[in-house]
Every structure is written in structure tokens, then in C-alpha cells.
Design a protein around this motif. Structure first.
Motif, mmCIF file in Angstrom:
data_model
loop_
_atom_site.group_PDB
_atom_site.id
_atom_site.type_symbol
_atom_site.label_atom_id
_atom_site.label_comp_id
_atom_site.label_asym_id
_atom_site.label_seq_id
_atom_site.Cartn_x
_atom_site.Cartn_y
_atom_site.Cartn_z
ATOM 1 N N MET A 1 117.817 32.755 82.105
ATOM 2 C CA MET A 1 117.105 31.538 81.772
ATOM 3 C C MET A 1 116.944 30.696 83.040
ATOM 4 S SD MET A 1 118.082 28.691 78.957
ATOM 5 C CE MET A 1 116.698 28.531 77.876
ATOM 6 N N THR A 2 115.780 30.130 83.187
ATOM 7 C CA THR A 2 115.470 29.302 84.339
ATOM 8 C C THR A 2 116.063 27.913 84.154
ATOM 9 O OG1 THR A 2 113.398 30.475 84.647
ATOM 10 C CG2 THR A 2 113.600 28.372 85.742
ATOM 11 N N THR A 3 116.698 27.417 85.193
ATOM 12 C CA THR A 3 117.259 26.072 85.149
ATOM 13 C C THR A 3 116.197 25.061 85.580
ATOM 14 O OG1 THR A 3 118.001 26.072 87.447
ATOM 15 C CG2 THR A 3 119.510 27.008 85.791
ATOM 16 N N PRO A 4 116.400 23.791 85.241
ATOM 17 C CA PRO A 4 115.469 22.764 85.708
ATOM 18 C C PRO A 4 115.350 22.736 87.242
ATOM 19 C CG PRO A 4 116.800 21.890 83.932
ATOM 20 C CD PRO A 4 117.366 23.243 84.283
ATOM 21 N N ALA A 5 116.454 22.966 87.927
ATOM 22 C CA ALA A 5 116.418 22.979 89.395
ATOM 23 C C ALA A 5 115.575 24.135 89.915
ATOM 24 C CB ALA A 5 117.836 23.057 89.956
ATOM 25 N N GLN A 6 115.672 25.301 89.276
ATOM 26 C CA GLN A 6 114.859 26.450 89.686
ATOM 27 C C GLN A 6 113.379 26.168 89.445
ATOM 28 O OE1 GLN A 6 116.966 29.260 87.210
ATOM 29 N NE2 GLN A 6 117.694 30.376 89.018
ATOM 30 N N LEU A 7 113.064 25.568 88.320
ATOM 31 C CA LEU A 7 111.669 25.230 88.017
ATOM 32 C C LEU A 7 111.138 24.228 89.036
ATOM 33 C CD1 LEU A 7 109.173 25.419 86.232
ATOM 34 C CD2 LEU A 7 110.183 23.645 84.784
ATOM 35 N N GLU A 8 111.931 23.215 89.337
ATOM 36 C CA GLU A 8 111.514 22.213 90.320
ATOM 37 C C GLU A 8 111.290 22.854 91.686
ATOM 38 O OE1 GLU A 8 113.517 18.364 92.376
ATOM 39 O OE2 GLU A 8 113.705 18.517 90.204
ATOM 40 N N SER A 9 112.167 23.758 92.051
ATOM 41 C CA SER A 9 112.025 24.459 93.333
ATOM 42 C C SER A 9 110.759 25.305 93.353
ATOM 43 C CB SER A 9 113.259 25.330 93.584
ATOM 44 O OG SER A 9 113.136 26.037 94.784
ATOM 45 N N TRP A 10 110.488 26.018 92.274
ATOM 46 C CA TRP A 10 109.292 26.853 92.169
ATOM 47 C C TRP A 10 108.033 26.003 92.288
ATOM 48 C CZ3 TRP A 10 106.255 30.744 92.580
ATOM 49 C CH2 TRP A 10 105.082 30.829 91.850
ATOM 50 N N VAL A 11 107.988 24.878 91.560
ATOM 51 C CA VAL A 11 106.815 24.010 91.581
ATOM 52 C C VAL A 11 106.599 23.453 92.985
ATOM 53 C CG1 VAL A 11 105.887 21.817 90.714
ATOM 54 C CG2 VAL A 11 106.871 23.472 89.126
ATOM 55 N N LEU A 14 105.279 26.301 95.170
ATOM 56 C CA LEU A 14 103.900 26.625 94.822
ATOM 57 C C LEU A 14 102.950 25.536 95.320
ATOM 58 C CD1 LEU A 14 101.839 28.445 93.439
ATOM 59 C CD2 LEU A 14 102.372 27.263 91.287
ATOM 60 N N ALA A 15 103.326 24.288 95.148
ATOM 61 C CA ALA A 15 102.487 23.185 95.624
ATOM 62 C C ALA A 15 102.293 23.270 97.134
ATOM 63 C CB ALA A 15 103.108 21.849 95.239
ATOM 64 N N ALA A 16 103.349 23.601 97.844
ATOM 65 C CA ALA A 16 103.236 23.750 99.298
ATOM 66 C C ALA A 16 102.308 24.907 99.647
ATOM 67 C CB ALA A 16 104.623 23.968 99.912
ATOM 68 N N GLU A 17 102.444 26.007 98.938
ATOM 69 C CA GLU A 17 101.603 27.182 99.185
ATOM 70 C C GLU A 17 100.132 26.879 98.909
ATOM 71 O OE1 GLU A 17 100.748 31.044 100.379
ATOM 72 O OE2 GLU A 17 102.676 30.015 100.499
ATOM 73 N N LEU A 18 99.881 26.097 97.858
ATOM 74 C CA LEU A 18 98.516 25.749 97.475
ATOM 75 C C LEU A 18 98.001 24.522 98.221
ATOM 76 C CD1 LEU A 18 98.783 26.287 93.616
ATOM 77 C CD2 LEU A 18 97.802 27.850 95.310
ATOM 78 N N GLN A 19 98.853 23.935 99.026
ATOM 79 C CA GLN A 19 98.526 22.757 99.825
ATOM 80 C C GLN A 19 98.047 21.595 98.957
ATOM 81 O OE1 GLN A 19 95.806 24.145 102.832
ATOM 82 N NE2 GLN A 19 97.399 25.309 103.874
ATOM 83 N N ASP A 24 102.639 11.977 92.816
ATOM 84 C CA ASP A 24 102.394 11.116 91.660
ATOM 85 C C ASP A 24 102.152 11.889 90.373
ATOM 86 O OD1 ASP A 24 102.573 8.869 93.300
ATOM 87 O OD2 ASP A 24 100.449 8.974 93.812
ATOM 88 N N LEU A 25 102.255 13.189 90.429
ATOM 89 C CA LEU A 25 101.959 14.015 89.262
ATOM 90 C C LEU A 25 103.153 14.093 88.328
ATOM 91 C CD1 LEU A 25 99.659 15.768 88.149
ATOM 92 C CD2 LEU A 25 100.759 17.707 89.226
ATOM 93 N N ASP A 26 102.918 13.960 87.051
ATOM 94 C CA ASP A 26 103.969 14.037 86.034
ATOM 95 C C ASP A 26 104.054 15.483 85.535
ATOM 96 O OD1 ASP A 26 105.676 13.827 83.863
ATOM 97 O OD2 ASP A 26 104.692 12.043 83.043
ATOM 98 N N ILE A 27 104.986 16.232 86.092
ATOM 99 C CA ILE A 27 105.149 17.644 85.731
ATOM 100 C C ILE A 27 105.516 17.780 84.257
ATOM 101 C CG2 ILE A 27 106.478 19.750 86.166
ATOM 102 C CD1 ILE A 27 104.517 18.983 88.424
ATOM 103 N N GLN A 28 106.344 16.887 83.747
ATOM 104 C CA GLN A 28 106.735 16.953 82.340
ATOM 105 C C GLN A 28 105.519 16.816 81.428
ATOM 106 O OE1 GLN A 28 109.861 17.790 81.149
ATOM 107 N NE2 GLN A 28 108.629 18.057 79.307
ATOM 108 N N GLU A 29 104.561 16.014 81.828
ATOM 109 C CA GLU A 29 103.346 15.849 81.039
ATOM 110 C C GLU A 29 102.584 17.173 80.934
ATOM 111 O OE1 GLU A 29 100.472 12.142 80.626
ATOM 112 O OE2 GLU A 29 100.274 13.129 82.583
ATOM 113 N N LEU A 30 102.511 17.906 82.035
ATOM 114 C CA LEU A 30 101.852 19.217 82.001
ATOM 115 C C LEU A 30 102.635 20.205 81.142
ATOM 116 C CD1 LEU A 30 100.630 19.609 85.674
ATOM 117 C CD2 LEU A 30 99.235 19.331 83.616
#
Length: 87
Positions: A1-11, A14-19, A24-30
Motif C-alpha cells: 500500500m502506498t503511503t501519503p509520503a510516497q504519493l507526495e514524493s511521486w507527485v 512527476l511535476a518536476a519531470e513535466l516541468q 498552489d494546486l490542491d492535490i486532495q481536490e484532484l
């Protein structure tokens, strides 16, 4: 199971990779959009809904406010979906 810290790290990675800037983005909203689509429509609707939220936000000029507005619309539609669809 993925932890919240792992999800935050992945996001973040990915954001860095996608530049893209997620300050200001609300990840929980998505995540809520994905949940609402998966539970109220069908599971495959979750990734499509979040993609379309991002696409719609980009069409509106981008930014956290555009994402938030598209997210609100997508969640509202998903939550109303089971009431509108027969069967």
C-alpha cells in the motif's frame, strides 16, 4: 500500500519531470474528483476525469484557480451522475 509520503514524493517528482509548478494546486481536490468519478460513474472514469480537469484548466489559461473550478464541476457532475442515469 502506498503511503501519503510516497504519493507526495511521486507527485513532486512527476511535476518536476513535466516541468509544472504545483505550489498552489490542491492535490486532495484532484484525488476527490477521481474518487467521485470512480464511485459515482465507473472506476475507469477516475483517470479520465482528472485528465479532463487538467485539460479544461489549460484551455482556460491554466493555474490553480482554473483547476479548482474544473474540479468542482467534475465532482458535481460525478456525484449527480447516479441520480440522472437509469438503472
Amino acid at each position: 500500500m502506498t503511503t501519503p509520503a510516497q504519493l507526495e514524493s511521486w507527485v513532486a517528482r512527476l511535476a518536476a519531470e513535466l516541468q509544472i509548478n504545483l505550489e498552489d494546486l490542491d492535490i486532495q481536490e484532484l484525488l476527490d474528483v477521481a474518487r467521485d468519478a470512480a464511485h459515482s460513474v465507473t472506476r475507469p472514469a477516475a483517470p479520465l476525469a482528472t485528465f479532463l480537469v487538467g485539460y479544461a484548466a489549460a484551455q482556460q489559461g491554466g493555474g490553480a484557480d482554473a483547476v479548482a473550478e474544473a474540479s468542482r464541476k467534475a465532482s458535481a457532475l460525478a456525484l449527480a451522475w447516479t441520480e440522472e442515469m437509469p438503472g
